[in-house]
Scaffold this active site. Structure first.
Site, PDB file in Angstrom:
ATOM      1  N   TYR A  36       7.898 -15.987  -0.865  1.00 23.88           N
ATOM      2  CA  TYR A  36       7.240 -14.668  -0.925  1.00 23.88           C
ATOM      3  C   TYR A  36       6.184 -14.644  -2.043  1.00 23.88           C
ATOM      4  O   TYR A  36       5.051 -14.209  -1.836  1.00 23.88           O
ATOM      5  CB  TYR A  36       8.320 -13.611  -1.174  1.00 23.88           C
ATOM      6  CG  TYR A  36       7.847 -12.175  -1.162  1.00 23.88           C
ATOM      7  CD1 TYR A  36       7.512 -11.541   0.036  1.00 23.88           C
ATOM      8  CD2 TYR A  36       7.759 -11.446  -2.345  1.00 23.88           C
ATOM      9  CE1 TYR A  36       7.094 -10.205   0.042  1.00 23.88           C
ATOM     10  CE2 TYR A  36       7.347 -10.123  -2.347  1.00 23.88           C
ATOM     11  CZ  TYR A  36       7.031  -9.503  -1.157  1.00 23.88           C
ATOM     12  OH  TYR A  36       6.621  -8.191  -1.147  1.00 23.88           O
ATOM     13  N   ASP A  71       2.773  -8.826  17.356  1.00 22.23           N
ATOM     14  CA  ASP A  71       3.225  -9.662  16.242  1.00 22.23           C
ATOM     15  C   ASP A  71       1.981 -10.333  15.656  1.00 22.23           C
ATOM     16  O   ASP A  71       1.296 -11.064  16.382  1.00 22.23           O
ATOM     17  CB  ASP A  71       4.223 -10.704  16.757  1.00 22.23           C
ATOM     18  CG  ASP A  71       4.808 -11.558  15.641  1.00 22.23           C
ATOM     19  OD1 ASP A  71       4.123 -11.734  14.600  1.00 22.23           O
ATOM     20  OD2 ASP A  71       5.929 -12.048  15.808  1.00 22.23           O
ATOM     21  N   ASN A  85      -0.911  -4.854   5.695  1.00 25.33           N
ATOM     22  CA  ASN A  85       0.308  -4.373   5.037  1.00 25.33           C
ATOM     23  C   ASN A  85       1.576  -5.068   5.541  1.00 25.33           C
ATOM     24  O   ASN A  85       2.540  -5.191   4.791  1.00 25.33           O
ATOM     25  CB  ASN A  85       0.418  -2.859   5.253  1.00 25.33           C
ATOM     26  CG  ASN A  85       1.810  -2.339   4.937  1.00 25.33           C
ATOM     27  OD1 ASN A  85       2.164  -2.159   3.775  1.00 25.33           O
ATOM     28  ND2 ASN A  85       2.625  -2.134   5.966  1.00 25.33           N
ATOM     29  N   ASN A  94       9.384 -14.514  -8.856  1.00 28.64           N
ATOM     30  CA  ASN A  94      10.668 -13.823  -8.833  1.00 28.64           C
ATOM     31  C   ASN A  94      11.746 -14.794  -8.361  1.00 28.64           C
ATOM     32  O   ASN A  94      11.489 -15.630  -7.487  1.00 28.64           O
ATOM     33  CB  ASN A  94      10.594 -12.616  -7.889  1.00 28.64           C
ATOM     34  CG  ASN A  94      11.672 -11.592  -8.178  1.00 28.64           C
ATOM     35  OD1 ASN A  94      12.354 -11.674  -9.212  1.00 28.64           O
ATOM     36  ND2 ASN A  94      11.821 -10.638  -7.300  1.00 28.64           N
ATOM     37  N   ILE A 141       5.387   1.676   3.510  1.00 33.17           N
ATOM     38  CA  ILE A 141       4.045   1.779   2.922  1.00 33.17           C
ATOM     39  C   ILE A 141       2.974   1.839   4.010  1.00 33.17           C
ATOM     40  O   ILE A 141       1.995   2.582   3.889  1.00 33.17           O
ATOM     41  CB  ILE A 141       3.804   0.571   1.982  1.00 33.17           C
ATOM     42  CG1 ILE A 141       4.746   0.648   0.780  1.00 33.17           C
ATOM     43  CG2 ILE A 141       2.347   0.506   1.528  1.00 33.17           C
ATOM     44  CD1 ILE A 141       4.809  -0.626  -0.068  1.00 33.17           C
TER      45      ILE A 141
HETATM   46  P1  NAD Z   1       8.851  -2.593   5.303  1.00 30.44           P
HETATM   47  O1  NAD Z   1       9.750  -3.744   5.574  1.00 30.44           O
HETATM   48  O2  NAD Z   1       9.460  -1.241   5.185  1.00 30.44           O
HETATM   49  O3  NAD Z   1       7.683  -2.543   6.394  1.00 30.44           O
HETATM   50  C1  NAD Z   1       6.976  -3.692   6.770  1.00 30.44           C
HETATM   51  C2  NAD Z   1       6.509  -3.511   8.200  1.00 30.44           C
HETATM   52  O4  NAD Z   1       5.831  -4.723   8.604  1.00 30.44           O
HETATM   53  C3  NAD Z   1       7.665  -3.306   9.163  1.00 30.44           C
HETATM   54  O5  NAD Z   1       7.436  -2.171   9.971  1.00 30.44           O
HETATM   55  C4  NAD Z   1       7.682  -4.591   9.981  1.00 30.44           C
HETATM   56  O6  NAD Z   1       8.142  -4.414  11.318  1.00 30.44           O
HETATM   57  C5  NAD Z   1       6.217  -5.002   9.932  1.00 30.44           C
HETATM   58  N1  NAD Z   1       6.068  -6.434  10.229  1.00 30.44           N
HETATM   59  C6  NAD Z   1       6.794  -7.460   9.720  1.00 30.44           C
HETATM   60  N2  NAD Z   1       6.415  -8.614  10.291  1.00 30.44           N
HETATM   61  C7  NAD Z   1       5.438  -8.327  11.173  1.00 30.44           C
HETATM   62  C8  NAD Z   1       4.662  -9.088  12.070  1.00 30.44           C
HETATM   63  N3  NAD Z   1       4.842 -10.409  12.197  1.00 30.44           N
HETATM   64  N4  NAD Z   1       3.735  -8.466  12.843  1.00 30.44           N
HETATM   65  C9  NAD Z   1       3.556  -7.124  12.746  1.00 30.44           C
HETATM   66  N5  NAD Z   1       4.260  -6.336  11.911  1.00 30.44           N
HETATM   67  C10 NAD Z   1       5.202  -6.926  11.131  1.00 30.44           C
HETATM   68  O7  NAD Z   1       8.027  -2.987   3.985  1.00 30.44           O
HETATM   69  P2  NAD Z   1       7.356  -2.075   2.863  1.00 30.44           P
HETATM   70  O8  NAD Z   1       8.301  -1.976   1.745  1.00 30.44           O
HETATM   71  O9  NAD Z   1       6.764  -0.858   3.442  1.00 30.44           O
HETATM   72  O10 NAD Z   1       6.213  -3.091   2.378  1.00 30.44           O
HETATM   73  C11 NAD Z   1       4.923  -3.134   2.958  1.00 30.44           C
HETATM   74  C12 NAD Z   1       4.131  -4.229   2.274  1.00 30.44           C
HETATM   75  O11 NAD Z   1       4.127  -4.034   0.865  1.00 30.44           O
HETATM   76  C13 NAD Z   1       4.669  -5.633   2.520  1.00 30.44           C
HETATM   77  O12 NAD Z   1       3.602  -6.542   2.661  1.00 30.44           O
HETATM   78  C14 NAD Z   1       5.434  -5.917   1.251  1.00 30.44           C
HETATM   79  O13 NAD Z   1       5.540  -7.294   0.995  1.00 30.44           O
HETATM   80  C15 NAD Z   1       4.582  -5.204   0.225  1.00 30.44           C
HETATM   81  N6  NAD Z   1       5.339  -4.834  -0.991  1.00 30.44           N
HETATM   82  C16 NAD Z   1       6.365  -3.933  -0.931  1.00 30.44           C
HETATM   83  C17 NAD Z   1       7.048  -3.623  -2.105  1.00 30.44           C
HETATM   84  C18 NAD Z   1       8.172  -2.614  -2.137  1.00 30.44           C
HETATM   85  O14 NAD Z   1       8.738  -2.394  -3.205  1.00 30.44           O
HETATM   86  N7  NAD Z   1       8.533  -1.968  -1.052  1.00 30.44           N
HETATM   87  C19 NAD Z   1       6.712  -4.253  -3.299  1.00 30.44           C
HETATM   88  C20 NAD Z   1       5.679  -5.166  -3.307  1.00 30.44           C
HETATM   89  C21 NAD Z   1       4.999  -5.448  -2.155  1.00 30.44           C
END
Ligand code: NAD
Length: 451
Positions: free
Chosen positions: A357, A265, A292, A351, A223
């Site tokens: 989370y 980070d 994000n 959930n 995302i």
């Molecule tokens: P993803 O795991 O594909 O990507 C998340 C990114 O965040 C990764 O590139 C990771 O390296 C980075 N990240 C994690 N910890 C970090 C840190 N400490 N510092 C810097 N970067 C960090 O996740 P996604 O599915 O693209 O989700 C993105 C956001 O959307 C998240 O916050 C997730 O909780 C939320 N979300 C996703 C979904 C889904 O269905 N995919 C649903 C609800 C919410």
């Protein structure tokens, strides 16, 4: 990860079989990439109608025409089913007025087109003068949510915008979003327009983010990457942040969108100050921040270590607050800035195995609600988006049955794409979304969970 049912449903023979077996046959959604930026509704037809005494129709008509749509009034017969059906119910004052909903939508339902949009307007119930007017406004919400469920089979959506009389000028941005392909996976939502933030100067539709500086965390994939790409496409310079171990993917992705890679980070103790200093020195400020980056570390509470609990709250919530505080205290986020936090349907509904989370994502919902009024006088909006099941690396790790349930238990019978979330974020980040603040908008295909 590919969706077999979606692929099968695209073939007429297999589609029939799916229906015979009682399986969902999802319609592949039409997304924003197919739209023409300056006239996203070109070639679309819209039919508009309203309860007598509703006041937004003139603005609605003018805006739809400006976006390229051919608009007819509901009394006229349009030769083909309209792509957009928009009904202004802000004038609903008594229960009889609600019958107009039936009279407007009933004749359209048999032929409602694939990928069509139903959009309704109602008066904000909390601001109605009397209980019956408030009740009528809520009735429109119930109607909209049920309509969404009926239209989902056609890949069409239904949404509602609540507004207060006199705030019709705030409609343009939300109207564009909800009527265009950009909102393909935003379904069954009721958003409230707020009067808290003043209108910014006008921008062009094609490049709303020209000369803007944006920070997207977790931008190397999923995302975050889709959001960074979308904002860059709209003219912003995007600083793409991700953990140092993702540096290689981050650098090549940032180069692709002419962005700036920032390996970091977000939970590092010096991250907030480093970011504040960087944006001040490099750009003299920041316009958009998309929080994000997020992680899941699922375990039932009985089996969850305190480290696992803390880890998720640190990344998903505490880092967001710390970074915002540093950027706001040092006045790095400019007036008319935009803060957007990634919440989750888990934060709305909870959930199994996600106490950590869900707590972190629900915290963000409370946070944007409370922070928005504090920043409104600076023209800054603060919102959250709550995705349900989006096809990313994060959800690809789910067990098969849970993944299938996540994909299907919504009105559109499919998961969303990262681009769907990016489109909602881009709408909230745009200047003409100034009427939306303190909100959490779901991008969930009208998920059953938490509805
Ligand atoms: P993803 O795991 O594909 O990507 C998340 C990114 O965040 C990764 O590139 C990771 O390296 C980075 N990240 C994690 N910890 C970090 C840190 N400490 N510092 C810097 N970067 C960090 O996740 P996604 O599915 O693209 O989700 C993105 C956001 O959307 C998240 O916050 C997730 O909780 C939320 N979300 C996703 C979904 C889904 O269905 N995919 C649903 C609800 C919410």
């Amino acid at each position: 990860m590919s969706d077999l049912l979606l692929t099968l449903a695209a073939h007429p023979g297999a589609n029939k079989l799916l229906k015979k077996l009682g399986l969902p046959a999802p319609v592949a959604l039409q997304r924003s990439t197919q739209a023409i930026p300056d006239s996203p509704l070109q070639e679309a037809t819209a039919v508009i109608g309203g309860v007598t005494g509703s006041e937004a129709l003139d603005i609605v008509r003018a805006r739809l025409q400006e976006l390229g749509a051919r608009v007819c009034e509901d009394k006229q017969t349009s030769e083909a089913p309209p792509d957009i059906a928009l009904f202004d119910a802000t004038g609903c004052r008594n229960s009889e007025d609600l019958d107009a909903l039936y009279r407007f939508f009933h004749p359209l339902m048999a032929q409602f087109p694939r990928h069509g949009r139903a959009l309704l307007l109602a008066q904000t119930p909390e601001q109605a003068d009397d209980p019956v007017t408030a009740a009528c406004a809520k009735a429109v919400e119930g109607f909209t949510r049920s309509l969404g469920k009926e239209l989902g089979k056609r890949g069409a959506t239904a949404n509602l915008i609540y507004l207060t009389p006199g705030q019709e000028d705030r409609l343009a941005g939300p109207l564009t979003f909800f009527c265009s392909p950009a909102s393909a996976y935003v379904d069954g939502q009721a958003i409230r327009l707020s009067a808290a933030v003043e209108a910014p100067p006008q921008t062009t539709l094609a490049q709303p983010q020209q000369n803007k500086i944006a920070l997207v965390t977790g931008a190397s994939r999923g995302i975050g990457a889709a959001t960074a790409r979308q904002l860059a496409g709209e003219g912003a310079t995007v600083v793409c942040l991700d953990i140092p171990s993702a540096s290689r993917a981050l650098t090549s992705f940032a180069a692709e969108i002419n962005g700036v890679p920032m390996p970091m980070d977000i939970t590092a103790p010096d991250a907030p100050q480093t970011l504040a200093q960087f944006f001040l020195e490099q750009y003299g400020g920041l316009d958009i921040i998309v929080h994000n980056a997020g992680i899941t570390r699922d375990k039932t509470l009985a089996k969850m270590s305190e480290a696992t609990w803390r880890n998720v709250l640190d990344v998903n919530f505490r880092a967001v607050v710390a970074i915002n505080e540093a950027l706001l205290n040092a006045k790095v986020l400019r007036n008319m800035g935009r803060i957007i936090c990634l919440s989750s349907i888990s934060g709305v509904a909870g959930n199994f195995g996600q106490t950590n989370y869900a707590a972190s994502k629900a915290a963000l919902i409370g946070y944007v609600t409370a922070l928005a009024p504090q920043l409104a006088h600076q023209g800054i909006t603060v919102n959250a988006v709550a995705p349900a099941f989006i096809e990313t690396d994060m959800t690809a790790q789910m067990p098969l049955l849970m993944r299938e349930a996540g994909r299907r238990l919504n009105s559109l019978s499919q998961g969303g794409q990262p681009e769907d979330v990016a489109a909602l974020i881009a709408f909230l980040a745009a200047p003409d979304a100034y009427g939306v603040t303190g909100a959490t908008i779901r991008v969930c295909g009208q998920a059953l969970i938490g509805a």
